[in-house]
Design a protein around this motif. Sequence first.
Motif, PDB file in Angstrom:
ATOM      1  N   ARG A  26       0.853  -1.188   0.000  1.00  0.00           N
ATOM      2  CA  ARG A  26       0.000   0.000   0.000  1.00  0.00           C
ATOM      3  C   ARG A  26       0.889   1.238   0.000  1.00  0.00           C
ATOM      4  O   ARG A  26       1.859   1.319   0.740  1.00  0.00           O
ATOM      5  N   ALA A  85      -5.247   1.844  -8.085  1.00  0.00           N
ATOM      6  CA  ALA A  85      -6.113   2.266  -6.982  1.00  0.00           C
ATOM      7  C   ALA A  85      -7.272   1.286  -6.858  1.00  0.00           C
ATOM      8  O   ALA A  85      -7.873   0.889  -7.850  1.00  0.00           O
ATOM      9  N   GLY A  89     -10.316   3.529  -2.834  1.00  0.00           N
ATOM     10  CA  GLY A  89      -9.419   4.672  -2.923  1.00  0.00           C
ATOM     11  C   GLY A  89      -7.990   4.405  -2.479  1.00  0.00           C
ATOM     12  O   GLY A  89      -7.125   5.250  -2.671  1.00  0.00           O
ATOM     13  N   THR A  90      -7.712   3.248  -1.882  1.00  0.00           N
ATOM     14  CA  THR A  90      -6.333   2.956  -1.481  1.00  0.00           C
ATOM     15  C   THR A  90      -5.490   2.688  -2.714  1.00  0.00           C
ATOM     16  O   THR A  90      -5.951   2.093  -3.689  1.00  0.00           O
ATOM     17  N   VAL A  91      -4.256   3.141  -2.678  1.00  0.00           N
ATOM     18  CA  VAL A  91      -3.344   2.992  -3.804  1.00  0.00           C
ATOM     19  C   VAL A  91      -2.295   1.942  -3.441  1.00  0.00           C
ATOM     20  O   VAL A  91      -1.749   1.942  -2.337  1.00  0.00           O
ATOM     21  N   SER A 148       0.561   8.658  -7.026  1.00  0.00           N
ATOM     22  CA  SER A 148      -0.632   8.111  -6.372  1.00  0.00           C
ATOM     23  C   SER A 148      -1.765   9.123  -6.298  1.00  0.00           C
ATOM     24  O   SER A 148      -2.933   8.749  -6.266  1.00  0.00           O
ATOM     25  N   PRO A 153      -9.761   5.179  -8.792  1.00  0.00           N
ATOM     26  CA  PRO A 153     -10.133   3.768  -8.640  1.00  0.00           C
ATOM     27  C   PRO A 153     -10.854   3.239  -9.872  1.00  0.00           C
ATOM     28  O   PRO A 153     -11.722   3.900 -10.422  1.00  0.00           O
ATOM     29  N   GLY A 163      -5.060   1.034 -12.385  1.00  0.00           N
ATOM     30  CA  GLY A 163      -5.735   0.935 -11.103  1.00  0.00           C
ATOM     31  C   GLY A 163      -6.492  -0.365 -11.025  1.00  0.00           C
ATOM     32  O   GLY A 163      -6.604  -1.108 -11.991  1.00  0.00           O
TER      33      GLY A 163
END
Length: 174
Positions: A26, A85, A89-91, A148, A153, A163
């Motif tokens: 992450r 992503a 929303g986490t990359v 990032s 997403p 993504g």
Amino acid sequence: MSGLVNALVIVAVVVLVVARQFRTRRVSTDRRWWIVPAVLAVIALREPGLIDAHHRTEAILLIGAEIVIGLAVGAAWAWTTRMWAEPDGTVWSRSTKAGAAVWGVGIALRLGLFGVGALLGVRQDSSALLLALAATLMVRSGLLLWRSQSLRPTVGRDAAYGGGVPQAAWKERV
């Protein structure tokens, strides 16, 4: 610190970084991404033997070249890292084979610089390598954070290139 301690710190950091680069990780967006490179730079700059007193100009040029190589390796490594992503929303990121090639080229260039320094009779300390490693990590972390921020997403098979789910995680039924 002694040269042996610096060498051990360099080896430990490189092994940790290289081992972690091929795992999916992450991308942290906190403001502390620069701390490890800053600590490495402070350790390197504290050493009194950073510049050879008998070959000041050559030593400064070699350190400058080492830092430029570190910056270039950090940038190339960041650009060869796959990022995506998730829908939440986490990359995430994972290094590619090209990233391993970047490390190989960087090590070869650094060995070449060491050889040039030896031919010139410049006493070289591990502090220059530690400083270049700090530059590499600083540039890579900064570029990954910057990259990032532009990712959106997406979901699906094609997400591996921008993504979503990485290609290796997607399986086709036979």
